[in-house]
Design an enzyme around this catalytic site. Structure first.
Site, mmCIF file in Angstrom:
data_model
loop_
_atom_site.group_PDB
_atom_site.id
_atom_site.type_symbol
_atom_site.label_atom_id
_atom_site.label_comp_id
_atom_site.label_asym_id
_atom_site.label_seq_id
_atom_site.Cartn_x
_atom_site.Cartn_y
_atom_site.Cartn_z
ATOM 1 C CG ASN A 230 93.613 80.903 -16.811
ATOM 2 O OD1 ASN A 230 94.068 82.040 -16.727
ATOM 3 N ND2 ASN A 230 92.892 80.495 -17.847
ATOM 4 C CG ASP B 26 83.853 83.721 -32.317
ATOM 5 O OD1 ASP B 26 84.462 82.694 -32.059
ATOM 6 O OD2 ASP B 26 83.666 84.630 -31.497
HETATM 7 C C1 LIG Z 1 81.632 85.689 -24.490
HETATM 8 C C2 LIG Z 1 83.046 85.212 -24.694
HETATM 9 C C3 LIG Z 1 83.295 84.044 -25.385
HETATM 10 C C4 LIG Z 1 84.604 83.589 -25.549
HETATM 11 N N1 LIG Z 1 84.818 82.410 -26.186
HETATM 12 C C5 LIG Z 1 86.083 81.914 -26.248
HETATM 13 C C6 LIG Z 1 86.320 80.617 -26.809
HETATM 14 O O1 LIG Z 1 85.401 79.934 -27.245
HETATM 15 N N2 LIG Z 1 87.596 80.144 -26.795
HETATM 16 C C7 LIG Z 1 88.650 80.880 -26.296
HETATM 17 O O2 LIG Z 1 89.767 80.389 -26.292
HETATM 18 N N3 LIG Z 1 88.471 82.134 -25.786
HETATM 19 C C8 LIG Z 1 87.209 82.638 -25.742
HETATM 20 N N4 LIG Z 1 86.987 83.866 -25.186
HETATM 21 C C9 LIG Z 1 88.153 84.681 -24.790
HETATM 22 C C10 LIG Z 1 88.752 84.252 -23.484
HETATM 23 O O3 LIG Z 1 87.879 83.887 -22.511
HETATM 24 C C11 LIG Z 1 89.580 85.406 -23.016
HETATM 25 O O4 LIG Z 1 90.479 85.797 -23.942
HETATM 26 C C12 LIG Z 1 90.266 85.130 -21.741
HETATM 27 O O5 LIG Z 1 90.644 86.308 -21.297
HETATM 28 C C13 LIG Z 1 91.453 84.246 -21.872
HETATM 29 O O6 LIG Z 1 91.982 84.239 -20.581
HETATM 30 P P1 LIG Z 1 93.451 83.729 -20.260
HETATM 31 O O7 LIG Z 1 94.357 84.497 -21.093
HETATM 32 O O8 LIG Z 1 93.592 84.004 -18.779
HETATM 33 O O9 LIG Z 1 93.412 82.273 -20.551
HETATM 34 C C14 LIG Z 1 85.685 84.350 -25.029
HETATM 35 C C15 LIG Z 1 85.444 85.526 -24.334
HETATM 36 C C16 LIG Z 1 84.133 85.959 -24.171
HETATM 37 C C17 LIG Z 1 83.880 87.221 -23.422
#
Ligand SMILES: Cc1cc2nc3c(=O)[nH]c(=O)nc-3n(C[C@H](O)[C@H](O)[C@H](O)COP(=O)(O)O)c2cc1C
Length: 437
Positions: A148, A255
């Site tokens: 992941n 954020d």
């Molecule tokens: C620039 C950026 C910053 C992000 N920061 C966070 C964060 O700090 N914590 C978090 O849980 N998700 C954060 N996200 C969202 C996750 O990376 C995103 O939802 C991801 O798709 C989760 O993937 P998963 O469902 O495969 O775990 C961020 C996304 C972006 C584009």
């Protein structure tokens, strides 16, 4: 298509492309990672900015803004902007496992010891909890679902540790809850746009984001030095370590909604090994800036597109900047039945769980133009006929107006507007006159 063996340039390739296109802002004067660099990037939001003299960090450059406009994604993917949703949808549908290489630029230098204070991690606002890594993607293996990859903002606590923001019930949180001990992780900084796009996607559990990246553009991976993981071979910097069950206060931090997110306990990440390229480029990302918005919102467009196409003919989807590029979308459909508008609304909420408000428009309305979308609402929508309101729905932790309870998923109301021409109506009465070109 680039040859993975010869052309491993990723972020550096894009910097060169934006320089050639006259879009790159180059700052040669000394610039300080404590507040100053973030302010300069903010002034140029929408353009990539490269800092070649970073105060206190000889040998490091800093870049930000490479993902701050749709045109840079189009450059990186080699397609026109309006084609991107189809490339993303195809890569989401057909991921391609990345090739493994033996040695890689991201391991040209293996640091003898670990000291995170020797990295140009930016402080963005004086009230932040501390210096924050904001463009870091976390690679891990879930015992059931495999690899992941996702973004997590990281608050630097000291020379070896971070506190991470891990949203509940997504891949990282799920994997950590399953793991009795520490969870091996690799944090990659300085990535190609296909890798950044894929990391911000939420494909079904078990789908490898690096295979999605590799379907978008060649993304070879290399085994890490100290953890049983593979990372993009051409990223700039890799921090290998462990996500622990210990926590530390994470925040305050700005954020996506450009509001200050509150402090909450975040899992501690301990770093055991640092590798990077020669003449490394540290990638920063402005919290709440256009880059953050596009990377959060754009990857959700293909998943909404796919969900709406299961119930009617979807032509395009735009996640709009006015909704912090996360909470609002405009869905363009080719209406073929009386209920297509309502069906598209419900499908859009399935395609993106954090979506709060959606407007459905016909093919003659440009989804990227807020004035045209408002015109459609003004001339084709009736609130007592075309409005869908869903109460007490799962919402985004980013929406301050929702209901937030610690450790629980936020709750919200959702609303959909069917701003398409009513079925069976005389279309001519609804169409905008156009002056001959
Ligand atoms: C620039 C950026 C910053 C992000 N920061 C966070 C964060 O700090 N914590 C978090 O849980 N998700 C954060 N996200 C969202 C996750 O990376 C995103 O939802 C991801 O798709 C989760 O993937 P998963 O469902 O495969 O775990 C961020 C996304 C972006 C584009």
């Amino acid at each position: 298509m680039m040859d993975p063996q010869k052309g491993l340039t990723g972020l550096r390739d894009l910097i060169a492309q934006t320089r050639a296109a006259g879009r790159l802002v180059e700052v040669d004067a000394p610039a300080d990672p404590v507040l100053e660099i973030a302010h300069i990037v903010h002034r140029h939001d929408g353009r990539p900015v490269l800092f070649s003299d970073v105060t206190g960090y000889p040998g490091w450059q800093v870049v930000a803004g490479v993902a701050s406009a749709r045109e840079y994604f189009a450059m990186a993917l080699g397609v026109p902007v309006e084609e991107m949703i189809h490339r993303l949808a195809a890569a989401l549908e057909n991921p391609v496992p990345p090739p493994v290489v033996g040695d890689a630029p991201c391991q040209e230098v293996v640091e003898p010891d670990v000291d995170l204070t020797r990295l140009p991690i930016l402080r963005h606002f004086p009230f932040d909890g501390g210096p924050y890594v904001t463009a870091g993607i976390v690679v891990l293996n879930d015992p059931d679902y495999g690899r992941n990859v996702s973004f997590h903002r990281l608050l630097r606590l000291d020379g070896r540790r971070f506190a991470a923001r891990v949203v509940e019930r997504r891949g990282t949180d799920t994997a950590l809850r399953k793991s009795a001990g520490d969870l091996p992780v690799a944090i990659c900084i300085g990535n190609s746009l296909p890798v950044l796009l894929a990391a911000s996607m939420s494909p079904p559990m078990g789908v490898d984001e690096l295979a999605i990246a590799n379907a978008l553009a060649p993304t070879p991976v290399v085994p890490c030095k100290t953890v049983p993981l593979h990372v993009p071979a051409d990223c700039e910097l890799v921090l290998e370590g462990r996500l622990t069950h210990a926590t530390a206060p994470e925040g305050p931090f700005v954020d996506l909604t450009e509001t200050v997110d509150f402090v909450r306990p975040g899992p501690v990440v301990e770093i055991d090994c640092i590798t990077h390229r020669r003449n490394p480029i540290y990638q920063a990302l402005l919290p709440g800036g256009l880059e953050h918005k596009l990377l959060m919102g754009m990857p959700k467009e293909p998943s909404i597109f796919a969900a709406v196409n299961q119930v009617c003919r979807c032509v395009n989807v735009a996640i709009t900047p006015g909704g912090a590029s996360w909470l609002h979308a405009v869905v363009q459909i080719e209406k073929r039945g009386p209920d297509d508008g309502r069906a598209a609304i419900e499908a859009a909420f399935r395609g993106h769980g954090s979506l709060k408000h959606v407007v459905v428009v016909d093919t003659d309305v440009n989804p990227y133009d807020p004035a045209e979308v408002e015109w459609a609402i003004a001339t084709r929508f009736q609130a007592d006929r075309d409005l869908v309101v869903l109460t007490d729905q799962p919402g985004s932790s980013l929406d301050p107006s929702g209901t937030h309870r610690p450790g629980k998923k936020a709750r919200t109301a959702k609303m959909g507007l069917d701003a398409t021409i009513p079925w069976g109506a005389d279309r001519a009465a609804f169409e905008k006159v156009r002056y001959a070109e």
